[in-house]
Motif scaffolding. Structure first.
Motif, mmCIF file in Angstrom:
data_model
loop_
_atom_site.group_PDB
_atom_site.id
_atom_site.type_symbol
_atom_site.label_atom_id
_atom_site.label_comp_id
_atom_site.label_asym_id
_atom_site.label_seq_id
_atom_site.Cartn_x
_atom_site.Cartn_y
_atom_site.Cartn_z
ATOM 1 N N GLU A 57 0.811 -1.211 0.000
ATOM 2 C CA GLU A 57 0.000 0.000 0.000
ATOM 3 C C GLU A 57 0.846 1.263 0.000
ATOM 4 O O GLU A 57 0.528 2.231 -0.697
ATOM 5 N N PHE A 60 -3.992 -11.551 -2.366
ATOM 6 C CA PHE A 60 -4.717 -10.381 -2.871
ATOM 7 C C PHE A 60 -3.828 -9.159 -3.024
ATOM 8 O O PHE A 60 -4.219 -8.191 -3.674
ATOM 9 N N SER A 61 -2.677 -9.145 -2.412
ATOM 10 C CA SER A 61 -1.813 -7.966 -2.533
ATOM 11 C C SER A 61 -1.425 -7.732 -3.985
ATOM 12 O O SER A 61 -1.439 -6.593 -4.471
ATOM 13 N N ASN A 121 -4.471 -6.522 -6.024
ATOM 14 C CA ASN A 121 -4.724 -5.097 -5.797
ATOM 15 C C ASN A 121 -3.739 -4.224 -6.563
ATOM 16 O O ASN A 121 -4.109 -3.171 -7.094
ATOM 17 N N GLN A 122 -2.495 -4.662 -6.638
ATOM 18 C CA GLN A 122 -1.511 -3.876 -7.398
ATOM 19 C C GLN A 122 -1.871 -3.826 -8.881
ATOM 20 O O GLN A 122 -1.767 -2.777 -9.517
ATOM 21 N N TYR A 176 -4.812 -4.114 -10.091
ATOM 22 C CA TYR A 176 -6.013 -3.282 -10.220
ATOM 23 C C TYR A 176 -5.621 -1.807 -10.301
ATOM 24 O O TYR A 176 -6.099 -1.072 -11.176
ATOM 25 N N TYR A 177 -4.775 -1.343 -9.403
ATOM 26 C CA TYR A 177 -4.384 0.068 -9.430
ATOM 27 C C TYR A 177 -3.493 0.394 -10.616
ATOM 28 O O TYR A 177 -3.470 1.540 -11.084
ATOM 29 N N ASN A 237 -6.036 1.203 -12.983
ATOM 30 C CA ASN A 237 -7.031 2.157 -12.508
ATOM 31 C C ASN A 237 -6.711 3.563 -12.989
ATOM 32 O O ASN A 237 -5.552 3.912 -13.229
#
Length: 1559
Positions: A504, A630-631, A634-635, A637-638, A641
């Motif tokens: 994050e 999931f880490s 999520n990376q 995804y961004y 994004n």
């Protein structure tokens, strides 16, 4: 004055006679003025301030003004300040800068067309007087600390001045008073210790501990009550500190030593000498005074600036301004606020001194930021927050870059606070805990400062500016170098990863730097010399980062289709790979600005790392990295994004395009196949099953053909944003806010959407709910591309499903593409390269093979682009063939069904014939037995009442689905109902509620201060079915574990439940009964017989027993009826239980409803023996009928045609029937009060004018109780005649009320004689019009009542709106059209019926059209209990208009033994526990019901795009939507607030966990 007399002096009331002029004279005669002033302050300050444990601010301020500040004002003015200051103000020519310091929550405005950056704002007064009012603007609320930029020419492209601050020149200072100003300013840092030995235990504010922790610790440490602790905590939070003990050192230190906690670190506490505290308090007073004094004269302001910036004897950083800045982190909250505001009103109001202050600020920047990192206060309370006021000024920013090397300073300071690095020097972040997140947020503020410096781009470049910018660019590249390749990951094989890695912080850093990177690129593009140097520096740093290929990677040669290329052996699924490549992406962007040819690096090296990143994304989407957790998801995804896409995914595509344009496309495709691990599959005949997943995600060869980026294709930024909008709207219609979120923003928070949206989309306005939506214009569908590279997997799936429905088939071919720029023209060669043709041929071959399992439709679709015309014709023919097959199948099924139906009828012909005969017989019998109802005239009451047949009502239970006819002797059928106290019709909300134990509700006051409303959803159940359901709900709640119990949407302990069908909140049931008067008419003959044949005393007892047994069971338990029965039994005339036709089930439900009405309406414990129970039922019936009549009248709807959903016919009929049954017997105990109204010869203990308090309630009570009361002379008096007599009586009383409140020009009707001869008044027509308008609500309510009481159908004329409603209602209610006839027939009772009455409907308060007016009103609202402190959550009551301080400890009050917030307490005084509020700063409507129920509701304010802005995040101007406000008002008038809360809490369980009682 003798100083020894001071203590006596301060206690005298003649404090205003303090000789300031004598003190001034003494100062002027002194040799050392500064010493004399110091001695004066050293003596008097400790005498005035901090004289005891309980401070008295008003007294201290008064003494300080006259004893300390008064002589200084005399010195400044040279005369009495009362005359001197006005003279200065009159002669002053104020600055053209506004400089208004914003309060917390005050509205601010930024022009989107003219502001240089979003930080340039105007106050409300300046905005309304400027040209920006007609432009596109953004409205926000200030967090406090900023000031208005009106008059600042560098802040606005156009219109820098409002009408008030037009350009003028300021005067020069006429008086040299530097010495006294200097002495005043230095007082804050000067401490005078007196001989007193008293101390304070001082508690300081921090941003770590919560309110609850502080309150608990204070109670333990200083042994105070909770209320005192709350007061201490509130003051500490507001002012930054508060003394909690006063006495000697040991006593205060004892409290400090008790400040311990196991859970958190101790509170910040200091033991301070009282004299130090006194001088600090006066220092704050002095700073505030200086801020007010410089407002009189601009010359005084400049003098103060000179004094503050004057260097002291110690050299550097010795001025007062420097000392205050460096001591900032050691000061408390109140002191910081005061001197920050003084800085803004003095130093920042003049460009000359603002420049000097900016230089001091930049030189101390590193130390100020270091102090801020160690500080525990928010940035808004730090001197570092003034950077926004300095760095956003273009001239100051460029001056600081050139002279103070500000860019380098900011970047190096930022990197100094990120010290954790790995072996390669890359950033390495610790676990992202709450503490790490807190520290990292503070470090991120430095990125904002860098953004402020770069936000205004230079128009002219000097050599110094180029040199210093490139130095800053070097520092920035060092920062990006530390980010290049950080957080590398390796594919997890075998076992799933045990702990998610930290990711994050790295992405947070990337998102914060996104705009800074873009602005760096823009700065480089403005000057060619800077661009070339920046490009070279990027290239050098990239080579340092990569330093060739990674050690250990072996070179290999790839051969395919006669082409060969040398590359390295690298497998993404086995080696380390990172998604963070900022240096590579910055190089791609810099090259794109001027299309510089790359010579130093080979193309394979350029594309290597971006290609690895794209391969990683494809493999994650293919499911190959699932064990990494999931880490990584999520990376990825961004990475795609919109927040990061522009500087991550898009730049990787640009770098690939750059490499492809410089190399053989066959070589690029082979390298790409190798990285995707597909090379062996296409180069050899053997292939594996995983090809289906991998190639499905491999869209890179399509992405490299993207050309809608400026610099790649011959397009501009407008074309790019237009294409984005088209593809977003191709997914679905979107609201404005959704579309803005889907588009990238620039540094000014602009997307460019407004300039192109009208070309590509149509706006559809919203209704009462929902939002306005943009829909794609049909002619723009031709620009749609099914393989748009910004589509996510979910969006791609949605678009694919829509291709056969919403998107026309003609839109499926890829649109015509713009030509490439010359440098990228070679990209088209990739489509005709040998390797590409080989790939396509292989896929087509797989598709035609019978046993092919590696190909997929997705692969074929990509190849199909080249053969789209053939494919489209084939698809069209296939769809036509399938449609024909479906049509034939439907026809076959319908023919089979018709044949089966004819066969069934033929087999059961006799049964059908018998059924038809029975239906004909029952229909004819019903016509013969029922009286003929004439359509000409229907009368609801009186001797001429229309006779109607007893209706046969068959209903179905919603629980067991069993049908049953409603009869008096059958099982009870009930309606779910909700009873609540209401003030919707109240005319006096401040009325004190009487003691419920002693309150007599038989007569309702005309102000209707509080009523009882009954509502129902209309769903019917068996009584026993409902009882089982309710018992099951109770059992379920009791089985729930105590620790899991939370406030649900209903309270079972108070008898609440949800309707089994619609889940409407309910707390009782209403039994369904036949029309009540039908039953009475059946037994009327027996009643008259009893009255004629018995004596007076026995007649009374007999009729009482008869009525009791026929209409209620409730009062049978009272002593009155028990004794009556005993006496009757003794006479041998009792025991006739057969006279009571009602079943035990119905009796029980009657008791249930009556008890619930009594309990809720009076807020007492249930007591079914209380005689007030049926009276409360009457009141609820009357109040509910009046409520629904007002709703229909306000909405201009017909009386019987449009009942609201919770006021269905069954409920009205049941309520009217029920109060008929329940009410009669209870009123027998009050016969002495009421009988006097019916019989003029009977004396009553209550006067008629007191009884006719509210005519609707009394009408219901008199009509329903008349059969039981008028028992002494019943002979010859029919029930209809009694109803008519009572109705005429109450109607006349209401006419008197109307006439007494109606004006006829200048005449007011005030006497009975004037009423009797009203036709002789000159303005009689006006009076008659007022009378008709006033009587209509009463007649409408009466029509509803008698309609459901007697069952007479309503005439068709009053079921629709028409012109002659009055005449039709009079006819239906047996009233003469000329109401004067009533008074002529009953003139002898007129004088007893004079009472005033208010007829207007209650409505919610009027709201302003512009929401900023509400924000401005809230910003001026101060907490009533915090000494003038601004409320943090001002909340407006929409019922009465009171502004409240919500969600704060300061305004909590005790209610029924529990501390509740201001809103909850207000609901009990304003709305009987129900409230509607508007949280102004959140732009959010709040519904409250009781202490435990509440929900948030969309506000009635919408922007130009039909959307609400809860939280004021978007900042679009908001205006009142009258339709939505009417909807909220309708919810309130229909008593549906509680129901709305219940539905909201059932739909959103997070609402249940909110402590609504604290709001």
């Amino acid at each position: 004055m003798d100083r020894t007399m001071f203590d006596v002096f301060v206690n005298e009331k003649f404090v205003f006679s303090f000789p300031s002029s004598l003190i001034l004279k003494k100062w002027l005669q002194a040799n050392d003025l500064q010493k004399e002033v110091y001695q004066h302050l050293a003596y008097y300050v400790p005498k005035i301030y901090c004289r005891g444990p309980n401070p008295a601010p008003q007294r201290e301020d008064m003494l300080a003004q006259h004893i300390l500040l008064g002589p200084m004002e005399w010195y400044l003015c040279g005369e009495d300040p009362a005359f001197g200051f006005p003279k200065l103000e009159q002669a002053n020519k104020p600055s053209h800068l506004c400089g208004r310091v914003f309060k917390v929550g005050e509205p601010t405005y930024s022009c989107r067309d003219c502001a240089v950056d979003p930080t340039c704002v105007l106050c409300m007064e300046c905005f309304l007087g400027s040209i920006h009012r007609e432009h596109r603007y953004r409205m926000t609320t200030s967090g406090g600390g900023g000031f208005c930029d009106c008059g600042d020419t560098e802040a606005w492209k156009e219109g820098p001045y409002c009408q008030k601050h037009e350009l003028n020149t300021s005067e020069t200072a006429e008086e040299e008073v530097i010495e006294i100003q200097a002495s005043c300013f230095k007082t804050l840092l000067t401490v005078y210790i007196c001989k007193s030995d008293t101390y304070y235990c001082m508690l300081f504010n921090d941003e770590v501990h919560t309110y609850e922790q502080v309150i608990y610790t204070l109670q333990k440490a200083v042994n105070c009550t909770q209320k005192e602790a709350i007061g201490f905590a509130t003051t500490v939070d507001r002012d930054g500190r508060r003394s909690v003990r006063y006495g000697d050192f040991q006593y205060c230190d004892q409290a400090k030593s008790r400040n311990t906690s196991r859970q958190t670190k101790p509170l910040k506490v200091q033991v301070m000498h009282s004299s130090i505290v006194a001088h600090q308090s006066f220092g704050l007073k002095l700073l505030t005074w200086l801020g007010s004094v410089i407002g009189y004269s601009d010359g005084l302001r400049r003098i103060l600036c000179q004094v503050g910036l004057q260097e002291g004897p110690d050299g550097e950083n010795s001025s007062l301004v420097d000392k205050l800045m460096l001591y900032d982190s050691k000061l408390w909250k109140g002191a910081r606020n005061v001197y920050h505001q003084l800085f803004m009103s003095s130093l920042l109001m003049d460009l000359k001194y603002k420049k000097l202050f900016a230089i001091r600020f930049a030189r101390n920047y590193e130390r100020l930021q270091s102090d801020f990192m160690k500080d525990d206060h928010d940035r808004e309370l730090s001197i570092a927050d003034l950077s926004i006021q300095i760095f956003t000024v273009p001239s100051l920013a460029r001056m600081l870059i050139t002279e103070e090397n500000l860019m380098t300073t900011i970047i190096k300071t930022f990197m100094d606070h990120l010290r954790h690095r790995d072996i390669q020097g890359r950033f390495q972040f610790e676990r992202y805990t709450a503490l790490q997140a807190f520290k990292f947020r503070r470090v991120q503020s430095l990125i904002l400062d860098l953004k402020y410096v770069l936000i205004s781009k230079p128009t002219e470049w000097s050599d110094d500016l180029r040199r210093k910018f490139l130095e800053g660019f070097d520092a920035f590249l060092e920062l990006l170098k530390c980010m290049q390749g950080m957080d590398p990951i390796t594919r997890q094989v075998g076992q799933h990863i045990e702990m998610e890695p930290e990711w994050e912080a790295a992405f947070t850093l990337q998102m914060k730097l996104t705009l800074v990177i873009s602005m760096m690129q823009d700065w480089c593009a403005l000057d060619e010399k800077v661009l070339i140097e920046a490009y070279k520096k990027c290239l050098t740093v990239l080579m340092q980062c990569h330093s060739g290929f990674t050690d250990g990677e072996q070179p290999i040669v790839l051969s395919m289709c006669g082409h060969s290329v040398e590359t390295i052996r690298y497998c993404v699924s086995q080696e380390k790979v990172s998604i963070h490549l900022p240096v590579s992406r910055l190089l791609a962007a810099v090259r794109l600005n001027r299309l510089i040819n790359i010579l130093e690096l080979s193309p394979p090296m350029l594309i290597e790392h971006p290609l690895r990143c794209l391969v990683l994304c494809a493999q994650v989407h293919a499911g190959m990295w699932r064990r990494n957790g999931f880490s990584l998801v999520n990376q990825i995804y961004y990475y795609h994004n919109v927040k990061c896409r522009r500087e991550m995914f898009d730049k990787d595509i640009v770098m690939l395009q750059t490499g492809v344009s410089m190399m053989d496309p066959n070589h690029f495709l082979m390298i790409m196949l190798s990285r995707f691990e597909l090379y062996q599959i296409f180069s050899t005949p053997d292939y594996e099953k995983k090809i289906k997943k991998m190639f499905k995600e491999k869209v890179t060869f399509i992405s490299t053909g993207e050309r809608f980026s400026p610099g790649i294709g011959q397009v501009n930024a407008t074309d790019e944003i237009k294409r984005e909008i088209i593809h977003q709207l191709s997914i679905r219609p979107m609201a404005h806010s959704e579309l803005v979120k889907a588009l990238p923003e620039d540094e000014n928070r602009e997307t460019g959407m407004e300039s192109v949206i009208e070309e590509v989309a149509c706006f559809k306005k919203p209704g009462l709910t929902g939002r306005g939506l943009y829909e794609l214009k049909p002619e723009c569908a031709k620009n749609f591309n099914l393989y748009f590279y910004h589509f996510s997997r979910a969006e791609q799936s949605k678009v694919t499903k829509m291709t056969n429905t919403q998107i026309p088939l003609s839109a499926l071919p890829p649109p015509a593409l713009p030509p490439f720029c010359p440098l990228f023209a070679s990209l088209v060669n990739i489509l005709q390269s040998d390797v590409m043709l080989c790939i396509m041929g292989t896929i087509l071959q797989w598709a035609v093979e019978h046993n092919g399992y590696a190909w997929s439709e997705s692969m074929l679709q990509r190849v199909r682009v080249f053969y789209l015309k053939y494919s489209r014709d084939k698809d069209k023919a296939e769809r036509k063939r399938k449609a024909e097959i479906a049509r034939l199948r439907r026809e076959k099924i319908m023919a089979q069904m018709s044949e089966m139906q004819r066969h069934f009828i033929n087999e059961n012909k006799e049964l059908f014939q018998q059924t038809l005969e029975e239906l004909d017989t029952s229909t004819s019998g019903a016509h013969e037995n029922s009286p003929v109802i004439s359509d000409a005239k229907l009368t609801a009451l009186g001797p001429e009442q229309t006779r109607v047949a007893e209706p046969r009502q068959v209903v179905m239970c919603i629980l067991c689905q069993e049908e049953q006819e409603v009869k008096v002797d059958s099982r009870a059928m009930v309606l779910a109902a909700f009873i609540q106290r209401s003030t919707v019709l109240s005319k006096n909300r401040n009325k004190i509620t009487p003691d419920p134990e002693k309150y007599d509700p038989i007569f309702m006051h005309p102000d209707l201060s509080c009523g009882t409303h009954t509502g129902s959803c209309g769903h019917i159940m068996h009584a026993h079915c409902w009882q089982r359901y309710f018992d099951a709900v109770q059992a379920k709640e009791q089985r729930r574990q105590q620790r899991l119990r939370v406030h649900t949407s209903y309270d079972v302990e108070n008898g609440e439940f949800l309707c089994p069908l619609c889940e409407c909140l309910s707390n009782t049931v209403i039994p369904l009964l036949p029309p009540p008067r039908v039953l009475f008419n059946r037994s009327q003959v027996k009643a008259l017989h009893l009255l004629r044949n018995e004596d007076c005393a026995s007649k009374f007892e007999e009729i009482c027993l008869f009525v009791c047994e026929n209409v209620t069971v409730f009062m049978e338990k009272t002593k009155h009826f028990d004794s009556a029965k005993m006496e009757l039994r003794y006479n041998g005339t009792s025991g006739k239980n057969s006279l009571n036709p009602y079943s035990e089930s119905i009796k029980e439900m009657l008791t249930t409803f009556g008890t619930a009405t009594y309990k809720v309406g009076l807020k007492v414990h249930p007591n079914e023996e209380d005689p007030r129970v049926p009276i409360m039922c009457w009141g609820s019936c009357a109040y509910t009928i009046q409520t629904i009549e007002r709703i229909l009248a306000d909405e201009d709807k017909p009386l019987f045609g449009h009942l609201p959903c919770r006021q269905v016919r069954n409920k009205w009929q049941s309520l009217s029937e029920l109060v008929e049954k329940r009410g009669t017997c209870a009123l027998l105990q009050k016969c002495s009060k009421v009988k006097g109204l019916v019989d003029p010869d009977e004396k009553s203990e209550v006067q008629p004018n007191e009884v006719i308090a509210h005519e609707r309630t009394v009408l219901k009570g008199l009509v329903l109780s008349f059969p039981a009361i008028h028992c002494q002379d019943f002979s010859g008096v029919s029930l209809g005649t009694g109803d008519l007599h009572l109705f005429h009586l109450v109607t006349m009383a209401h006419i008197v009320q109307i006439l007494l409140t109606s004006s006829t020009g200048n005449a007011i009707v005030s006497t009975s004689e004037e009423i009797l001869f009203c036709e002789e008044i000159s303005s009689g027509w006006h009076l008659w019009r007022n009378l008709k308008a006033g009587i209509m609500p009463f007649l409408r309510c009466s029509a509803l009542f008698f309609h459901y009481l007697n069952g007479v159908p309503a005439p068709s004329e009053i079921q629709v709106n028409g012109a002659n409603q009055f005449e039709h209602l009079c006819s239906y209610l047996s009233l003469p059209n000329n109401l004067t006839c009533l008074f002529q027939e009953n003139s002898e009772i007129l004088n007893t019926l004079i009472e005033s009455y208010a007829r207007e409907s209650n409505k919610l308060i009027d709201l302003p059209d512009d929401y900023s007016c509400l924000i401005n009103q809230a910003s001026n609202f101060s907490c009533p209990k915090s000494g003038g402190d601004k409320s943090r959550a001002p909340t407006l009551c929409l019922v009465c208009g009171t502004m409240l301080c919500s969600q704060s400890y300061c305004c909590q009050t005790e209610l029924e033994g529990e501390d509740v917030g201001a809103c909850t307490a207000h609901t009990y005084t304003c709305g009987s526990g129900v409230g509607i509020f508007l949280r102004v700063r959140e732009c959010q409507v709040l519904f409250l019901a009781g202490k435990t129920k509440g929900c948030f509701y969309p506000p009635p304010y919408l922007d130009d795009y039909g959307e609400t802005d809860q939280g004021l995040r978007r900042g679009n101007p908001l205006h009142l939507c009258k339709e939505r406000f009417k909807k909220i008002q309708k919810l309130w008038q229909q008593h549906s607030i509680t129901e709305e809360i219940g539905h909201a809490q059932e739909a959103n369980q997070t609402l249940v966990g909110i402590d609504w009682q604290h709001l």
